[in-house]
Scaffold this motif. Structure first.
Motif, PDB file in Angstrom:
ATOM      1  N   THR A 234      -8.065  -1.227   2.190  1.00 39.92           N
ATOM      2  CA  THR A 234      -8.436  -2.475   2.775  1.00 39.92           C
ATOM      3  C   THR A 234      -9.907  -2.735   2.462  1.00 39.92           C
ATOM      4  OG1 THR A 234      -9.000  -1.723   4.984  1.00 39.92           O
ATOM      5  CG2 THR A 234      -6.776  -2.166   4.774  1.00 39.92           C
ATOM      6  N   ARG A 235     -10.572  -1.891   2.009  1.00 39.95           N
ATOM      7  CA  ARG A 235     -11.983  -2.095   1.569  1.00 39.95           C
ATOM      8  C   ARG A 235     -12.095  -2.068   0.176  1.00 39.95           C
ATOM      9  NH1 ARG A 235     -15.911  -0.247   5.388  1.00 39.95           N
ATOM     10  NH2 ARG A 235     -15.034   0.690   7.097  1.00 39.95           N
TER      11      ARG A 235
ATOM     12  N   ASN B  18     -13.144   0.861  -2.198  1.00 42.72           N
ATOM     13  CA  ASN B  18     -12.174   1.863  -2.445  1.00 42.72           C
ATOM     14  C   ASN B  18     -11.412   1.243  -3.443  1.00 42.72           C
ATOM     15  OD1 ASN B  18     -13.470   3.393  -0.603  1.00 42.72           O
ATOM     16  ND2 ASN B  18     -12.058   2.824   1.175  1.00 42.72           N
ATOM     17  N   ARG B  19     -10.916   0.324  -3.584  1.00 45.63           N
ATOM     18  CA  ARG B  19     -10.057  -0.292  -4.442  1.00 45.63           C
ATOM     19  C   ARG B  19     -10.589  -0.220  -6.161  1.00 45.63           C
ATOM     20  NH1 ARG B  19      -9.315  -4.438  -0.626  1.00 45.63           N
ATOM     21  NH2 ARG B  19     -10.556  -6.006  -1.634  1.00 45.63           N
TER      22      ARG B  19
ATOM     23  N   SER C 132      -5.868  -8.637   0.716  1.00 49.77           N
ATOM     24  CA  SER C 132      -7.302  -8.395   1.527  1.00 49.77           C
ATOM     25  C   SER C 132      -8.010  -9.679   1.349  1.00 49.77           C
ATOM     26  CB  SER C 132      -7.723  -7.306   0.682  1.00 49.77           C
ATOM     27  OG  SER C 132      -7.025  -6.143   0.968  1.00 49.77           O
TER      28      SER C 132
ATOM     29  N   THR D 201       0.816  -0.989   0.221  1.00 47.12           N
ATOM     30  CA  THR D 201      -0.121  -0.116   0.067  1.00 47.12           C
ATOM     31  C   THR D 201       0.955   1.323   0.128  1.00 47.12           C
ATOM     32  OG1 THR D 201      -1.952  -1.169   1.049  1.00 47.12           O
ATOM     33  CG2 THR D 201      -1.859   1.163   1.169  1.00 47.12           C
TER      34      THR D 201
ATOM     35  N   ARG E 166      -8.310   6.602  -0.415  1.00 47.36           N
ATOM     36  CA  ARG E 166      -8.914   5.983   0.969  1.00 47.36           C
ATOM     37  C   ARG E 166      -8.469   4.820   1.214  1.00 47.36           C
ATOM     38  NH1 ARG E 166     -14.782   7.904   0.732  1.00 47.36           N
ATOM     39  NH2 ARG E 166     -14.814   7.658   3.060  1.00 47.36           N
ATOM     40  N   ASP E 167      -8.922   4.375   2.569  1.00 44.74           N
ATOM     41  CA  ASP E 167      -8.456   3.287   2.940  1.00 44.74           C
ATOM     42  C   ASP E 167      -8.724   1.898   1.825  1.00 44.74           C
ATOM     43  OD1 ASP E 167      -8.306   0.911   4.573  1.00 44.74           O
ATOM     44  OD2 ASP E 167      -9.988   0.949   5.867  1.00 44.74           O
TER      45      ASP E 167
END
Length: 354
Positions: free
Chosen positions: A169-170, A173-174, A203, A148, A166-167
């Motif tokens: 891990t979600r 958002n990817r 993830s 990341t 943004r985050d």
């Protein structure tokens, strides 16, 4: 009662060096064996020459000693785990100069003889499987963080004006980031897309491991998740690291293990002054910190206790440390209760695996 002979072991990938010490700390023998089960059997036969009342002291580095511990425990031997820092201090204070496997093994044995309350090796299949899952998850999380950070740097090179993602891990958002990278030309964008795909893979694997860990915690019958702020991953952290709560003689010993017991720091007129301990298991200390932070944010007993400590004159950090100690008592009590209940129902693990 003092054990007549202590067998100190300096463990390596290929070989283990053993040194036998009597109760007075005198070296009575030395042996080097291969780091395989046949070598461990040879070590046991050699050690039994000194009698059947033995204790084995090993450095607490289970990557090298797990098979050795398993073989010794299967032979009903008592195995003591010596923290690396204790062994290092013992070697520095020794009269024998230099460094060798035999010197290190002697230092391990003498540290075990001097400190009579060191943890005893314990292995059970369930907690060992949980530890393997936690280690794997921790490795993947570390790799995801590294990828990341690299991706964020590459995105800055592609477009410095673009807002930081943004985050990641979600998945929600990817996906937009992946669509953006697919419209960008050049090698930088291509490499960024590959790194984003790696993050996506990490993830998904982490999510699968998290689910499996949760299943193991529920199967274990742990009540740690009843503590506000203690999720299944945090509970698994405690279960896998502690393994056998009965190896702690009381709550104070457990508090030292998790690094929340203050240590004395006084001399003369400063009598009674205590200092924050930086020792103990730092992962469990971090888990306690997480629980404390969650409880402080919630409207419950933890927050009330924290605010009361501040009103009585503690700093915020001091009040938080007191709350962590209070939580460690609750964790210890629940681990003891879970172990007692498992023993009564016949689900307690056999004490020969980790």
């Amino acid at each position: 009662m003092t054990t007549p002979f202590t067998i100190g072991i300096d463990a390596h990938k290929s070989t283990h060096t053993l040194v036998a010490l009597d109760s007075a700390g005198k070296v009575c023998g030395e042996r080097t064996v291969r780091a395989v089960s046949e070598g461990h059997a040879e070590a046991l036969r050699w050690a039994l020459k000194f009698g059947t009342d033995l204790e084995w002291a090993v450095e607490d580095c289970r990557g090298y000693t797990r098979l050795l511990e398993q073989d010794l425990l299967a032979a009903n031997q008592r195995v003591i785990r010596v923290p690396l820092i204790l062994m290092a201090h013992t070697r520095k204070a020794a009269r024998t100069p230099g460094k060798s496997d035999a010197i290190d093994a002697t230092a391990v044995a003498r540290a075990a003889q001097r400190e009579r309350d060191l943890p005893v090796a314990f292995h059970d299949e369930k907690t060992w499987q949980l530890k393997l899952l936690m280690d794997r998850r921790d490795d993947l999380v570390t790799q995801r963080v590294a990828f990341t950070n690299r991706l964020i740097q590459r995105l800055h090179l592609l477009d410095p004006a673009r807002a930081r993602p943004r985050d990641l891990t979600r998945a929600s958002n990817r996906h937009p980031l992946g669509e953006y990278l697919s419209t960008r030309p050049g090698l930088e964008a291509e490499l960024a897309s590959e790194e984003l795909a790696d993050i996506d893979r990490f993830s998904r694997n982490i999510d699968a491991l998290t689910k499996s860990i949760g299943d193991h915690v529920r199967e274990h019958g742990s009540t740690l998740t009843h503590i506000p702020g203690c999720a299944e991953i945090t509970a698994a952290r405690f279960i896998s690291a502690v393994a056998n709560i009965s190896r702690f003689r009381n709550e104070a010993a457990f508090a030292r293990y998790v690094g929340v017991a203050p240590q004395p720091e006084w001399s003369g007129l400063s009598r009674g002054r205590m200092q924050l301990s930086r020792g103990g298991n730092r992962q469990l200390n971090s888990a306690l910190h997480t629980i404390a932070v969650v409880q402080i944010r919630l409207d419950g007993p933890g927050r009330a206790y924290y605010l009361r400590r501040i009103e009585e004159g503690d700093t915020k950090a001091g009040a938080r440390r007191c709350l962590k100690r209070k939580i460690s008592r609750t964790v210890y009590t629940r681990l003891r209760a879970d172990y007692r209940r498992a023993t009564e129902t016949g689900r307690a693990p056999n004490h020969h695996r980790d």
